[in-house]
Design a protein around this motif. Structure first.
Motif, PDB file in Angstrom:
ATOM      1  N   ARG A   1       0.986  -1.145  -0.149  1.00  0.00           N
ATOM      2  CA  ARG A   1      -0.116   0.079   0.180  1.00  0.00           C
ATOM      3  C   ARG A   1       0.856   1.379  -0.021  1.00  0.00           C
ATOM      4  O   ARG A   1       0.669   2.101  -0.603  1.00  0.00           O
TER       5      ARG A   1
ATOM      6  N   LYS B   1      -7.524  -0.923  -3.628  1.00  0.00           N
ATOM      7  CA  LYS B   1      -8.172  -0.780  -2.715  1.00  0.00           C
ATOM      8  C   LYS B   1      -7.580  -0.832  -1.336  1.00  0.00           C
ATOM      9  O   LYS B   1      -6.456  -1.187  -1.201  1.00  0.00           O
ATOM     10  N   PRO B   2      -8.034  -0.050  -0.411  1.00  0.00           N
ATOM     11  CA  PRO B   2      -7.609  -0.106   1.002  1.00  0.00           C
ATOM     12  C   PRO B   2      -7.258  -1.119   1.773  1.00  0.00           C
ATOM     13  O   PRO B   2      -6.197  -1.129   2.369  1.00  0.00           O
ATOM     14  N   ASP B   3      -8.137  -2.247   1.682  1.00  0.00           N
ATOM     15  CA  ASP B   3      -7.730  -3.589   2.239  1.00  0.00           C
ATOM     16  C   ASP B   3      -7.126  -4.539   1.220  1.00  0.00           C
ATOM     17  O   ASP B   3      -6.688  -5.722   1.646  1.00  0.00           O
TER      18      ASP B   3
ATOM     19  N   THR C   1      -3.687  -6.245  -1.060  1.00  0.00           N
ATOM     20  CA  THR C   1      -2.439  -6.585  -0.573  1.00  0.00           C
ATOM     21  C   THR C   1      -1.445  -6.480  -1.736  1.00  0.00           C
ATOM     22  O   THR C   1      -0.299  -6.747  -1.531  1.00  0.00           O
TER      23      THR C   1
ATOM     24  N   LYS D   1      -1.649 -12.436   4.370  1.00  0.00           N
ATOM     25  CA  LYS D   1      -3.011 -11.762   3.984  1.00  0.00           C
ATOM     26  C   LYS D   1      -3.255 -11.985   2.699  1.00  0.00           C
ATOM     27  O   LYS D   1      -4.493 -12.127   2.166  1.00  0.00           O
TER      28      LYS D   1
ATOM     29  N   VAL E   1      -6.837 -13.240   1.025  1.00  0.00           N
ATOM     30  CA  VAL E   1      -7.768 -12.650   0.270  1.00  0.00           C
ATOM     31  C   VAL E   1      -7.988 -13.497  -0.962  1.00  0.00           C
ATOM     32  O   VAL E   1      -9.354 -13.668  -1.516  1.00  0.00           O
TER      33      VAL E   1
ATOM     34  N   LYS F   1     -14.882   0.845   3.299  1.00  0.00           N
ATOM     35  CA  LYS F   1     -14.266  -0.391   2.932  1.00  0.00           C
ATOM     36  C   LYS F   1     -13.994  -0.475   1.378  1.00  0.00           C
ATOM     37  O   LYS F   1     -12.908  -1.062   1.436  1.00  0.00           O
ATOM     38  N   HIS F   2     -14.953  -0.121   0.575  1.00  0.00           N
ATOM     39  CA  HIS F   2     -14.954  -0.024  -0.705  1.00  0.00           C
ATOM     40  C   HIS F   2     -14.269   1.068  -1.532  1.00  0.00           C
ATOM     41  O   HIS F   2     -14.172   1.051  -2.776  1.00  0.00           O
TER      42      HIS F   2
END
Length: 238
Positions: free
Chosen positions: A81, A110-112, A114, A134, A138, A232-233
Motif C-alpha cells: 500500500r 483498494k484500502p484492504d 495486498t 493476508k 484474500v 471499505k470499498h
C-alpha cells in the motif's frame, strides 16, 4: 545457522524485454529505482536496483509494448500500500495523472488489498505484493464455502479485479449475482453495487453507473452502515 548454510550458490535473475533501454530505465528511475548498469552498444541492456534487489531489462528489436502480454515478475515488499501511494504520487507528478489504462498504467488498489500491478512503458507487468499471509487469505476467500451466494460473488469479483486485472470478468460476475439477489443482507447487496459502480467507472459504462447508484439509493441503510461500506470499498456515493 552458519555462513556456509546461508551462502547463496545460485541466483536467478529474470530478464524483462523492453522497447528502449533509455526510456525504460528513465521510467523506473522516476519511480525511485537506481540505475546500476546501462549498455547501449552493441546491444541494449540495463539494471535497476531498489531495496537490495534488481530488475534487469534487455531491448528486443521490433517489440511492440502494446502486445507484451507475458513479460513481468513479482516483487514482494513490506507494505504494498505504501509503495502504491508513492508510485501514484510520482506518476501523477511526471505524467500529470495516474494512468489506470493504456501504457504505462497502474492498477487501482483498494484500502484492504495486498497487491497492485504496474505496467511499464514496455508493457511489462510488475506485481507488487505485501509479505505475509493476508494476500493468500484474500485469494482463498473466493473458495470459502461458508458464504452466501452474493458474498461468494463479491469474493470472486475481487479476485478478478485485484489479482487478474480483469475488470470485465469482475463486472460480469457481479451483474449475474445482482440480477438474482435472493435473500441477501442489505449491506452485502449495497457492497456489491458499490464495487460495480467503481468497475463501471473503469469500464466507461455511465448508464450502468447511474443504474447501480439508483439501486443503491433505494436500499435502506443506516448512516453508519453506509459510511462503513464507503470506507471499505473506497467508492464515492451520495
Amino acid at each position: 545457522m552458519n555462513k556456509q548454510q546461508t551462502k547463496k550458490e545460485w541466483i536467478t535473475t529474470p530478464i524483462l524485454p523492453c522497447t528502449s533501454i533509455e526510456e525504460t530505465l528513465a521510467f523506473w528511475e522516476e519511480l525511485g529505482y537506481r540505475i546500476t548498469y546501462k549498455l547501449t552498444r552493441p546491444y541494449q541492456y540495463g539494471i535497476l536496483e531498489r531495496g537490495g534487489y534488481e530488475l534487469h531489462f534487455a531491448r528486443v528489436k521490433g517489440m511492440d509494448a502494446a502486445v507484451n502480454y507475458y513479460g513481468g515478475c513479482l516483487v514482494a515488499v513490506t507494505d504494498a500500500r505504501a509503495v502504491y501511494l508513492e508510485f501514484t504520487k510520482k506518476l501523477k507528478a511526471s505524467l500529470g495523472r495516474v494512468p489506470n489504462t493504456g501504457i504505462p498504467r497502474i492498477s487501482r488498489m483498494k484500502p484492504d488489498a495486498t497487491r497492485f500491478t504496474l505496467t511499464d512503458v514496455s508493457g511489462n507487468s510488475i506485481i507488487f505484493v505485501s509479505f505475509g499471509e493476508k494476500d493468500e487469505e484474500v485469494w482463498q476467500n473466493a473458495d470459502n464455502k461458508d458464504q452466501s451466494p452474493l458474498q461468494k460473488s463479491i469474493a470472486v469479483a475481487t479476485r478478478f479485479r485485484d489479482y487478474k486485472n480483469d475488470d470485465m470478468a469482475a463486472a460480469k460476475t457481479l451483474d449475474v449475482a445482482l440480477a438474482r439477489p435472493g435473500n441477501e443482507a442489505n449491506t452485502d447487496i449495497a457492497g456489491a453495487l458499490m464495487i460495480r459502480i467503481e468497475l463501471a467507472g473503469s469500464l466507461n459504462e455511465p448508464n450502468r453507473t447511474a443504474a447501480c447508484r439508483s439501486q443503491l439509493e433505494a436500499i435502506p441503510l443506516s448512516k453508519e452502515e453506509l459510511s462503513a461500506l464507503k470506507l471499505k470499498h473506497a467508492v464515492d456515493v451520495p
